[in-house]
Write an enzyme that holds these catalytic residues in place. Structure first.
Site, PDB file in Angstrom:
ATOM      1  CB  VAL A   1    -188.254  33.398  29.551  1.00  0.00           C
ATOM      2  CG1 VAL A   1    -189.224  32.006  29.797  1.00  0.00           C
ATOM      3  CG2 VAL A   1    -189.040  34.767  29.382  1.00  0.00           C
ATOM      4  CG  ASP A   2    -189.004  35.838  35.406  1.00  0.00           C
ATOM      5  OD1 ASP A   2    -188.603  35.027  36.115  1.00  0.00           O
ATOM      6  OD2 ASP A   2    -188.263  36.907  35.086  1.00  0.00           O
TER       7      ASP A   2
ATOM      8  N   GLY B   1    -186.198  38.912  34.388  1.00  0.00           N
ATOM      9  CA  GLY B   1    -185.621  39.885  35.297  1.00  0.00           C
ATOM     10  C   GLY B   1    -185.924  39.393  36.840  1.00  0.00           C
TER      11      GLY B   1
ATOM     12  CD  GLU C   1    -181.148  37.680  32.752  1.00  0.00           C
ATOM     13  OE1 GLU C   1    -181.172  36.434  33.057  1.00  0.00           O
ATOM     14  OE2 GLU C   1    -182.407  38.127  32.346  1.00  0.00           O
TER      15      GLU C   1
HETATM   16  C1  5RP Z   1    -183.033  36.533  35.815  1.00  0.00           C
HETATM   17  C2  5RP Z   1    -183.866  35.973  34.601  1.00  0.00           C
HETATM   18  C3  5RP Z   1    -184.211  34.537  34.638  1.00  0.00           C
HETATM   19  O1  5RP Z   1    -184.057  34.065  33.416  1.00  0.00           O
HETATM   20  C4  5RP Z   1    -185.696  34.370  34.740  1.00  0.00           C
HETATM   21  O2  5RP Z   1    -185.942  34.970  36.182  1.00  0.00           O
HETATM   22  C5  5RP Z   1    -186.177  32.801  34.871  1.00  0.00           C
HETATM   23  O3  5RP Z   1    -185.465  32.290  36.203  1.00  0.00           O
HETATM   24  P1  5RP Z   1    -185.851  30.823  36.333  1.00  0.00           P
HETATM   25  O4  5RP Z   1    -185.173  29.857  35.366  1.00  0.00           O
HETATM   26  O5  5RP Z   1    -185.152  30.739  37.856  1.00  0.00           O
HETATM   27  O6  5RP Z   1    -187.261  30.647  36.715  1.00  0.00           O
HETATM   28  O7  5RP Z   1    -184.386  36.675  33.966  1.00  0.00           O
HETATM   29  O8  5RP Z   1    -182.835  38.026  35.568  1.00  0.00           O
END
Ligand code: 5RP
Length: 224
Positions: free
Chosen positions: A82-83, A94, A102
């Site tokens: 998740v961001d 995303g 997703e």
């Molecule tokens: C990809 C996503 C990822 O889950 C989100 O960007 C988190 O990435 P990370 O674990 O590399 O920080 O939504 O579309």
């Protein structure tokens, strides 16, 4: 130890024999895919649906049996990154560009778990840009419509060219700022011509697993 790995390893413990497992995308999900691959090597019997071509490649290399989204009616457990996530479990996803797959996987999952380090926990989402997957055809008009709504879209560029998703589309990243009106933005984007899907995941996950210096912390979503 890497906090993303701590979260990924802990979340893998929720994967049990016989399950159909959604495998997320990104640098945190990378660790859960590795952990599940190790469990498969040790005899765990599961099948998995990857949320991106990158995850598919990783899972295949690890020997994880795969199914396509069209081969399943449901998924038992989906583990993804998740961001940003707020205390009400509203999230932005995303950043890795995989938000459509997703969301499709999360939508048919009986249980969704998100894994992260503490940096993803925020009081209000919106500092991280909101990714929106848009068709290439007419993308300038779609982005103009977003601009007219005050959504501040920026076309995602990689290697000096528009970034192209696994589905062959572009991404517009919306600079909304923390504290934006989540319901209003979701309403504006849903059904907008040219928009395939947006990266707002509202009340989607059942629990989060946060990797910290003191191990993994699990928090349940009270609304699920
Ligand atoms: C990809 C996503 C990822 O889950 C989100 O960007 C988190 O990435 P990370 O674990 O590399 O920080 O939504 O579309």
């Amino acid at each position: 130890m890497d906090k993303k790995k701590i979260a990924g390893d802990k979340a893998a413990e929720f994967v049990k024999d016989g399950m159909i497992v959604g495998l997320g995308t990104g640098s945190t999900a990378y660790h859960v895919v590795n952990a599940v691959g190790e469990m498969v090597k040790n005899g765990l019997k599961i099948k998995a649906v990857p949320t991106s071509k990158a995850t598919e490649e990783q899972a295949r290399a690890l020997g994880i049996p795969l199914l396509t989204i069209d081969e399943v009616d449901y998924i038992d457990i989906d583990i993804d990154g998740v961001d940003e996530i707020d205390p009400q479990f509203n999230a932005i996803k995303g950043g890795g560009g995989a938000l459509y797959r997703e969301k499709v996987v999360a939508d048919i999952s009986k249980e969704v778990i998100w894994i992260m380090d503490e940096s993803k926990l925020v009081d209000a989402i919106g500092t991280f840009p909101l990714a929106v997957e848009i068709a290439q055809y007419g993308y300038k008009q779609t982005m103009q419509k977003m601009t007219d709504f005050g959504l501040k879209p920026v076309l995602r560029i990689r290697d000096e060219k528009p970034y192209i998703t696994d589905n062959g589309n572009f991404i517009a990243d919306l600079q909304l700022g923390a504290g934006f009106d989540i319901a209003d933005v979701a309403k504006k984007l849903t059904g907008m011509v040219g928009v395939l899907e947006h990266g707002l995941f509202l009340n989607t996950c059942k629990k989060i697993v946060v990797g910290t210096d003191n191990g993994a912390i699990i928090k349940e979503n009270p609304a699920k």
